[in-house]
Design an enzyme around this catalytic site. Structure first.
Site, PDB file in Angstrom:
ATOM      1  CG  ASP A 117     -16.267  -7.297  51.124  1.00  0.00           C
ATOM      2  OD1 ASP A 117     -15.650  -6.258  51.275  1.00  0.00           O
ATOM      3  OD2 ASP A 117     -15.510  -8.373  50.464  1.00  0.00           O
TER       4      ASP A 117
ATOM      5  CB  CYS B 241      -9.472 -13.024  54.545  1.00  0.00           C
ATOM      6  SG  CYS B 241     -10.403 -14.370  53.366  1.00  0.00           S
TER       7      CYS B 241
END
Length: 232
Positions: free
Chosen positions: A142, A12
């Site tokens: 996350d 990412c």
């Protein structure tokens, strides 16, 4: 996901065309582009929607934080996104409307931010898993922080063992070469692992050699698992 199958890899915070092409050649499963203006990896500071649209990859993912539905759908169409990752406080009604307006082949990933290993976090996690299970295709876990976006820190992964996770999930939050083996402690293995800040020279500039080494190590681990299964 089969419990013995190694997770897929998502990188990412991509911003550099040459690095993106290198990651494609390395058969990276998911490419993440951040469309959050406050992020140091905000992709539209470096690439245009037209340039992103020309990147041919089945795992092209756009990351959004509390963005409007019209803007998400417009960016998804113009950039040719295959996955939408929602990192904000999007409501259930928001999910329903977004799903109706996106193209049918676009997949939704809902991020669940996990803070301290306490009862408040457990209740929040329990509610979100139940409420969003029919509205999205994947979850992504996350680490929670003061600001939205990646913290580069790891939450207590063993907290996930207290729940039956109803969808395939991505695991994020400070994943590195040092802690990746702790995935073995998880009862329900992640569908994919999401790497970012621990594999950078600076925000948006990836350490390709480090990523290549990491992917190679995971591939070797997968081969060992397959060989073990075939011999038993």
């Amino acid at each position: 996901m089969n419990r013995n199958q190694q997770p897929k890899i998502k990188v990412c915070g991509l911003t550099k065309p040459d690095q993106i092409q290198e990651l494609i050649s390395m058969e990276t499963d998911f490419l993440g582009f951040i469309f959050y203006e406050k992020s140091p990896r905000y992709v539209l500071d470096r690439l245009s929607l037209e340039e992103i649209s020309k990147i041919s990859h089945p795992g092209k993912t756009g990351v959004f934080v509390n963005e409007g539905i019209e803007k998400i759908t417009a960016i998804a169409e113009k950039a040719g996104l295959k996955f939408i990752q929602l990192h904000g406080d999007e409501s259930e009604d928001f999910m329903i409307e977004l799903k109706q307006k996106l193209q049918p082949d676009v997949t939704i990933i809902k991020v669940i931010r996990i803070g301290n290993n306490d009862n408040e976090t457990r209740e929040k996690l329990k509610y979100t898993l139940s409420s969003y299970r029919s509205l999205v295709n994947y979850f992504l876990f996350d680490t929670d922080g003061r600001a939205f976006g990646g913290t580069g820190k790891q939450f207590d992964w063993t907290l996930l063992n207290e729940f039956e996770i109803p969808l395939p999930y991505f695991l994020s939050g400070g994943i590195s070469e040092e802690n990746i083996d702790n995935i073995s402690l998880l009862n329900q293995k992640p569908f994919a692992i999401d790497i970012n800040s621990k594999f950078e020279l600076e925000p948006g500039d990836k350490d390709l050699e480090k990523i290549k080494k990491f992917i190679s190590k995971e591939s070797q681990r997968d081969d060992l698992t397959k060989n073990w299964m075939q011999s038993n």
